[in-house]
Design a protein around this motif. Structure first.
Motif, PDB file in Angstrom:
ATOM      1  N   PHE A  36       3.630  -9.854   7.210  1.00 32.68           N
ATOM      2  CA  PHE A  36       2.313 -10.488   7.275  1.00 32.68           C
ATOM      3  C   PHE A  36       1.743 -10.873   5.925  1.00 32.68           C
ATOM      4  O   PHE A  36       0.800 -11.637   5.843  1.00 32.68           O
ATOM      5  CB  PHE A  36       1.319  -9.543   7.981  1.00 32.68           C
ATOM      6  N   LEU A  37       2.307 -10.293   4.834  1.00 33.22           N
ATOM      7  CA  LEU A  37       1.752 -10.529   3.498  1.00 33.22           C
ATOM      8  C   LEU A  37       2.819 -11.062   2.544  1.00 33.22           C
ATOM      9  O   LEU A  37       3.963 -10.624   2.592  1.00 33.22           O
ATOM     10  CB  LEU A  37       1.196  -9.216   2.921  1.00 33.22           C
ATOM     11  N   SER A  38       2.418 -11.967   1.659  1.00 36.19           N
ATOM     12  CA  SER A  38       3.343 -12.462   0.636  1.00 36.19           C
ATOM     13  C   SER A  38       3.430 -11.438  -0.490  1.00 36.19           C
ATOM     14  O   SER A  38       2.609 -10.515  -0.577  1.00 36.19           O
ATOM     15  CB  SER A  38       2.820 -13.787   0.065  1.00 36.19           C
ATOM     16  N   SER A  39       4.389 -11.617  -1.384  1.00 35.28           N
ATOM     17  CA  SER A  39       4.558 -10.718  -2.519  1.00 35.28           C
ATOM     18  C   SER A  39       3.285 -10.693  -3.380  1.00 35.28           C
ATOM     19  O   SER A  39       2.858  -9.635  -3.852  1.00 35.28           O
ATOM     20  CB  SER A  39       5.757 -11.171  -3.361  1.00 35.28           C
ATOM     21  N   GLU A  40       2.667 -11.849  -3.534  1.00 38.18           N
ATOM     22  CA  GLU A  40       1.439 -11.960  -4.339  1.00 38.18           C
ATOM     23  C   GLU A  40       0.288 -11.195  -3.683  1.00 38.18           C
ATOM     24  O   GLU A  40      -0.491 -10.520  -4.363  1.00 38.18           O
ATOM     25  CB  GLU A  40       1.036 -13.445  -4.530  1.00 38.18           C
ATOM     26  N   GLN A  41       0.184 -11.315  -2.349  1.00 39.57           N
ATOM     27  CA  GLN A  41      -0.888 -10.595  -1.628  1.00 39.57           C
ATOM     28  C   GLN A  41      -0.682  -9.074  -1.721  1.00 39.57           C
ATOM     29  O   GLN A  41      -1.640  -8.320  -1.883  1.00 39.57           O
ATOM     30  CB  GLN A  41      -0.926 -11.030  -0.165  1.00 39.57           C
ATOM     31  N   ILE A  42       0.596  -8.649  -1.634  1.00 42.78           N
ATOM     32  CA  ILE A  42       0.914  -7.215  -1.741  1.00 42.78           C
ATOM     33  C   ILE A  42       0.520  -6.710  -3.134  1.00 42.78           C
ATOM     34  O   ILE A  42      -0.107  -5.661  -3.276  1.00 42.78           O
ATOM     35  CB  ILE A  42       2.416  -6.950  -1.450  1.00 42.78           C
ATOM     36  N   GLN A  43       0.880  -7.501  -4.154  1.00 43.37           N
ATOM     37  CA  GLN A  43       0.538  -7.132  -5.535  1.00 43.37           C
ATOM     38  C   GLN A  43      -0.976  -7.002  -5.701  1.00 43.37           C
ATOM     39  O   GLN A  43      -1.469  -6.053  -6.319  1.00 43.37           O
ATOM     40  CB  GLN A  43       1.088  -8.182  -6.502  1.00 43.37           C
ATOM     41  N   HIS A  44      -1.709  -7.948  -5.129  1.00 42.23           N
ATOM     42  CA  HIS A  44      -3.175  -7.941  -5.236  1.00 42.23           C
ATOM     43  C   HIS A  44      -3.759  -6.668  -4.609  1.00 42.23           C
ATOM     44  O   HIS A  44      -4.639  -6.017  -5.195  1.00 42.23           O
ATOM     45  CB  HIS A  44      -3.745  -9.190  -4.534  1.00 42.23           C
ATOM     46  N   ILE A  45      -3.251  -6.275  -3.426  1.00 49.29           N
ATOM     47  CA  ILE A  45      -3.741  -5.062  -2.745  1.00 49.29           C
ATOM     48  C   ILE A  45      -3.439  -3.817  -3.594  1.00 49.29           C
ATOM     49  O   ILE A  45      -4.286  -2.948  -3.763  1.00 49.29           O
ATOM     50  CB  ILE A  45      -3.120  -4.936  -1.324  1.00 49.29           C
ATOM     51  N   ILE A  46      -2.209  -3.762  -4.140  1.00 43.92           N
ATOM     52  CA  ILE A  46      -1.824  -2.614  -4.979  1.00 43.92           C
ATOM     53  C   ILE A  46      -2.771  -2.499  -6.173  1.00 43.92           C
ATOM     54  O   ILE A  46      -3.268  -1.413  -6.492  1.00 43.92           O
ATOM     55  CB  ILE A  46      -0.355  -2.746  -5.461  1.00 43.92           C
ATOM     56  N   GLU A  47      -3.029  -3.636  -6.819  1.00 41.74           N
ATOM     57  CA  GLU A  47      -3.860  -3.608  -8.027  1.00 41.74           C
ATOM     58  C   GLU A  47      -5.328  -3.300  -7.715  1.00 41.74           C
ATOM     59  O   GLU A  47      -5.980  -2.564  -8.444  1.00 41.74           O
ATOM     60  CB  GLU A  47      -3.710  -4.926  -8.795  1.00 41.74           C
ATOM     61  N   GLN A  48      -5.837  -3.829  -6.590  1.00 44.68           N
ATOM     62  CA  GLN A  48      -7.248  -3.627  -6.251  1.00 44.68           C
ATOM     63  C   GLN A  48      -7.519  -2.278  -5.577  1.00 44.68           C
ATOM     64  O   GLN A  48      -8.513  -1.620  -5.867  1.00 44.68           O
ATOM     65  CB  GLN A  48      -7.728  -4.758  -5.302  1.00 44.68           C
ATOM     66  N   GLU A  49      -6.635  -1.879  -4.666  1.00 45.82           N
ATOM     67  CA  GLU A  49      -6.917  -0.700  -3.835  1.00 45.82           C
ATOM     68  C   GLU A  49      -6.242   0.589  -4.313  1.00 45.82           C
ATOM     69  O   GLU A  49      -6.625   1.673  -3.916  1.00 45.82           O
ATOM     70  CB  GLU A  49      -6.498  -0.966  -2.379  1.00 45.82           C
ATOM     71  N   LEU A  50      -5.215   0.449  -5.180  1.00 43.01           N
ATOM     72  CA  LEU A  50      -4.482   1.645  -5.613  1.00 43.01           C
ATOM     73  C   LEU A  50      -4.648   1.913  -7.103  1.00 43.01           C
ATOM     74  O   LEU A  50      -5.095   2.985  -7.505  1.00 43.01           O
ATOM     75  CB  LEU A  50      -2.993   1.497  -5.253  1.00 43.01           C
ATOM     76  N   GLN A  51      -4.296   0.924  -7.926  1.00 42.12           N
ATOM     77  CA  GLN A  51      -4.305   1.159  -9.378  1.00 42.12           C
ATOM     78  C   GLN A  51      -5.683   1.512  -9.929  1.00 42.12           C
ATOM     79  O   GLN A  51      -5.790   2.284 -10.873  1.00 42.12           O
ATOM     80  CB  GLN A  51      -3.748  -0.065 -10.118  1.00 42.12           C
ATOM     81  N   THR A  52      -6.721   0.972  -9.306  1.00 41.88           N
ATOM     82  CA  THR A  52      -8.087   1.255  -9.771  1.00 41.88           C
ATOM     83  C   THR A  52      -8.447   2.731  -9.577  1.00 41.88           C
ATOM     84  O   THR A  52      -9.326   3.259 -10.256  1.00 41.88           O
ATOM     85  CB  THR A  52      -9.105   0.378  -9.009  1.00 41.88           C
ATOM     86  N   LYS A  53      -7.777   3.418  -8.644  1.00 40.20           N
ATOM     87  CA  LYS A  53      -8.077   4.840  -8.373  1.00 40.20           C
ATOM     88  C   LYS A  53      -7.164   5.777  -9.173  1.00 40.20           C
ATOM     89  O   LYS A  53      -7.429   6.970  -9.292  1.00 40.20           O
ATOM     90  CB  LYS A  53      -7.876   5.147  -6.881  1.00 40.20           C
ATOM     91  N   MET A  54      -6.038   5.242  -9.696  1.00 39.83           N
ATOM     92  CA  MET A  54      -5.049   6.095 -10.357  1.00 39.83           C
ATOM     93  C   MET A  54      -5.318   6.241 -11.848  1.00 39.83           C
ATOM     94  O   MET A  54      -5.613   5.262 -12.524  1.00 39.83           O
ATOM     95  CB  MET A  54      -3.639   5.512 -10.155  1.00 39.83           C
ATOM     96  N   LYS A  55      -5.208   7.490 -12.333  1.00 40.38           N
ATOM     97  CA  LYS A  55      -5.423   7.722 -13.771  1.00 40.38           C
ATOM     98  C   LYS A  55      -4.093   7.801 -14.526  1.00 40.38           C
ATOM     99  O   LYS A  55      -4.057   7.693 -15.729  1.00 40.38           O
ATOM    100  CB  LYS A  55      -6.215   9.010 -13.969  1.00 40.38           C
ATOM    101  N   GLN A  56      -2.995   8.028 -13.771  1.00 41.06           N
ATOM    102  CA  GLN A  56      -1.679   8.136 -14.420  1.00 41.06           C
ATOM    103  C   GLN A  56      -0.781   6.977 -13.988  1.00 41.06           C
ATOM    104  O   GLN A  56      -0.991   6.368 -12.942  1.00 41.06           O
ATOM    105  CB  GLN A  56      -1.010   9.458 -14.023  1.00 41.06           C
ATOM    106  N   VAL A  57       0.228   6.728 -14.792  1.00 43.83           N
ATOM    107  CA  VAL A  57       1.184   5.658 -14.492  1.00 43.83           C
ATOM    108  C   VAL A  57       2.507   6.294 -14.061  1.00 43.83           C
ATOM    109  O   VAL A  57       3.048   7.151 -14.763  1.00 43.83           O
ATOM    110  CB  VAL A  57       1.404   4.751 -15.732  1.00 43.83           C
TER     111      VAL A  57
END
Length: 278
Positions: A36-57
Motif C-alpha cells: 500500500f505504500l511506496s518506499s518514499e512513503q515508508i521512509q517518511h513514516i519512519i522519519e516522522q513517527e519513529l526517529q523523532t521519538k528515538m534518542k539512540q541510533v
C-alpha cells in the motif's frame, strides 16, 4: 555491544523495539505494508513517527513485515530503512519468518499465524522449509479473524442465528445487510472489516452456535494446512496472533483430540523476537 532495532509490522500497526544490551524501548508507528505504500512513503513514516521519538541510533535493524515475501517489496522496505538509518546494517524478512523465529527460536516446529489472516509453515530452526499456500481472505485464510467474521455475518444475514443471537448481533453492531454488503464489496480493506465481526464470537462463548463457528474455522485450518506437513505428527504446533490467543482453549482441545503436540500460543511476536535477537 551493537544497538539493535527490531520491527514487527502488519498493515495496520508496526511495533518497534530498540535493544541496547538488556535495556529495551518499545515504539509504535502505523503499519508499513509495501503493498500500500511506496518506499518514499515508508521512509517518511519512519522519519516522522519513529526517529523523532528515538534518542539512540541502531547499528543493526531486523524488520519483519507483511508483504515482505516478494523481492521487490523487500527492496522497497530496505531502501527506506537504509535511507533513514545511514550507518545501520539492515535485514528485511516476511512476517511468517518473524512468527517462526518468535515461536520456535532455533528449534524445529510448525509455526502458524491466526490473526486477521492466516498462514503456516514448517521451520527447521534456521529457515522455512515448507509453506502451505495462503490464498487470502476470498479463497482461504481458514481459521483467521476474516474467516470467522465472514461466518458470523453469514449466520446473521441468512437468519441462521437463533432469536437470542440475532438480537445480540443487532445490539452489538447496529448495522444492516445494505451496509454490510457495501463494506464487503465496495469499500477498501474488506478483510479487516470482516475480521472486526470475530469479536462477537469472543463475547458470546458457550452458545453452541458460536462454539461451532470457532471449531469449524479451526478444523478447516488444521485440515487444509497443518495436516499437509508430515512433521506436524512429531513436532510441536505453535500459534501466534489475536485469534489464536483469544481461543487458545479450543486449539488446546483440538490438538489433544488430533493427538498433536501443542507448543506456544502467543498474542504477538515481539517478545519472542527480542529473545531470538538478544
Amino acid at each position: 555491544m551493537a544497538i539493535k532495532l527490531i520491527a514487527d509490522s502488519g498493515s495496520t500497526k508496526a511495533e518497534w523495539c530498540l535493544l541496547d544490551g538488556k535495556k529495551k524501548k518499545i515504539f509504535y508507528t502505523q503499519g508499513l505494508s509495501p503493498y500500500f505504500l511506496s518506499s518514499e512513503q515508508i521512509q517518511h513514516i519512519i522519519e516522522q513517527e519513529l526517529q523523532t521519538k528515538m534518542k539512540q541510533v541502531p547499528d543493526e535493524i531486523f524488520f519483519y513485515g507483511t508483504g515482505c515475501s516478494s523481492p521487490d517489496n523487500v527492496k522497497a522496505v530496505k531502501k527506506a530503512l537504509q535511507r533513514s538509518f545511514l550507518k545501520a546494517q539492515v535485514s528485511v524478512d516476511h512476517d511468517l519468518m518473524g512468527a517462526a523465529k518468535a515461536l520456535c527460536g532455533k528449534e524445529k516446529g510448525i509455526a502458524c499465524i491466526l490473526g486477521t489472516g492466516s498462514n503456516s509453515c514448517y521451520y527447521n530452526g534456521k529457515k522455512i522449509i515448507k509453506n502451505s499456500p495462503g490464498l487470502g481472505y476470498v479463497l482461504g485464510d481458514e481459521g483467521s479473524g476474516a474467516y470467522m467474521g465472514k461466518k458470523v455475518i453469514q449466520y446473521f444475514l441468512y437468519n441462521t442465528f437463533d432469536e437470542d443471537l440475532m438480537d445480540r448481533f443487532a445490539a452489538r453492531f447496529k448495522t444492516n445487510s445494505y451496509e454490510i454488503l457495501d463494506a464487503v464489496y465496495k469499500k477498501p480493506l474488506p478483510n479487516r472489516y470482516l475480521a472486526s465481526f470475530a469479536i462477537f464470537l469472543a463475547e458470546n462463548r458457550g452458545h453452541y452456535m458460536v462454539e461451532n463457528i470457532i471449531e469449524d474455522g479451526f478444523n478447516d485450518f488444521f485440515f487444509n494446512h497443518i495436516y499437509k506437513y508430515r512433521e506436524s505428527w512429531t513436532l510441536p504446533i505453535n500459534f501466534i496472533g489475536s485469534v489464536a490467543f483469544g481461543f487458545k482453549d479450543v486449539l488446546k482441545e483440538m490438538c489433544s483430540s488430533y493427538e498433536l503436540q501443542l507448543g506456544k500460543v502467543l498474542q504477538k511476536p515481539m517478545d519472542g523476537l527480542i529473545k531470538y535477537h538478544s
